[in-house]
Write a protein that holds these residues in place. Sequence first.
Motif, PDB file in Angstrom:
ATOM      1  N   ASN A  82     -10.526  27.342 -98.204  1.00  0.00           N
ATOM      2  CA  ASN A  82     -11.840  27.708 -97.692  1.00  0.00           C
ATOM      3  C   ASN A  82     -12.789  27.896 -98.876  1.00  0.00           C
ATOM      4  OD1 ASN A  82     -14.069  29.444 -96.817  1.00  0.00           O
ATOM      5  ND2 ASN A  82     -12.939  29.636 -94.902  1.00  0.00           N
ATOM      6  N   THR A  83     -13.980  27.292 -98.806  1.00  0.00           N
ATOM      7  CA  THR A  83     -14.937  27.382 -99.913  1.00  0.00           C
ATOM      8  C   THR A  83     -16.105  28.320 -99.615  1.00  0.00           C
ATOM      9  OG1 THR A  83     -16.194  25.452 -99.168  1.00  0.00           O
ATOM     10  CG2 THR A  83     -14.376  25.053-100.714  1.00  0.00           C
ATOM     11  N   VAL A  84     -16.035  29.068 -98.513  1.00  0.00           N
ATOM     12  CA  VAL A  84     -17.099  30.011 -98.174  1.00  0.00           C
ATOM     13  C   VAL A  84     -16.930  31.267 -99.021  1.00  0.00           C
ATOM     14  CG1 VAL A  84     -18.116  31.437 -96.361  1.00  0.00           C
ATOM     15  CG2 VAL A  84     -17.290  29.149 -95.820  1.00  0.00           C
ATOM     16  N   GLU A  85     -17.993  31.630 -99.739  1.00  0.00           N
ATOM     17  CA  GLU A  85     -18.010  32.882-100.498  1.00  0.00           C
ATOM     18  C   GLU A  85     -19.043  33.776 -99.827  1.00  0.00           C
ATOM     19  OE1 GLU A  85     -16.932  31.784-104.980  1.00  0.00           O
ATOM     20  OE2 GLU A  85     -18.756  30.816-104.260  1.00  0.00           O
ATOM     21  N   LEU A  86     -18.569  34.872 -99.257  1.00  0.00           N
ATOM     22  CA  LEU A  86     -19.391  35.711 -98.402  1.00  0.00           C
ATOM     23  C   LEU A  86     -20.694  36.146 -99.070  1.00  0.00           C
ATOM     24  CD1 LEU A  86     -19.562  36.994 -95.630  1.00  0.00           C
ATOM     25  CD2 LEU A  86     -18.356  38.982 -96.550  1.00  0.00           C
ATOM     26  N   GLY A  87     -20.624  36.636-100.293  1.00  0.00           N
ATOM     27  CA  GLY A  87     -21.828  37.101-100.996  1.00  0.00           C
ATOM     28  C   GLY A  87     -22.832  35.987-101.233  1.00  0.00           C
ATOM     29  N   VAL A  88     -22.348  34.824-101.598  1.00  0.00           N
ATOM     30  CA  VAL A  88     -23.224  33.669-101.847  1.00  0.00           C
ATOM     31  C   VAL A  88     -23.916  33.247-100.559  1.00  0.00           C
ATOM     32  CG1 VAL A  88     -23.248  31.225-102.509  1.00  0.00           C
ATOM     33  CG2 VAL A  88     -21.880  32.861-103.829  1.00  0.00           C
TER      34      VAL A  88
END
Length: 120
Positions: A82-88
């Motif tokens: 998964n490439t989703v970074e919550l803060g970004v």
Amino acid sequence: MAFNFDKALGIHADALRLRAERTRVLASNLANESTPGYQARDIDFAASLARATAASEVNELAFDGAPELLYRVPNHPAADGNTVELGVEQAAFSQNASDFNTSLTFIGMKLRGLAKAIEG
């Protein structure tokens, strides 16, 4: 006498449409934050807006207005792919919402100016 709202509103109508589409894409990223293998996407807003503006300048009817979706490159890739970074994603969503409101404010000001011109 025909009045062209696209010309009156300028770039802001295209910007608002693209900001709404980007909101949808970023919300999808946030919703799939814990989905294994999900690849975060985003829109190159500047390139999409330039393409939409160029198409409207030449009255290109074939332009479908769909922005190109790009894959986001993660700073810290997850082991599950998964490439989703919550803060970004949250920062991008917040900035996009602010920019959406700015475009909406400009459109409101333009329409108030047009209404004043019509009233005399």
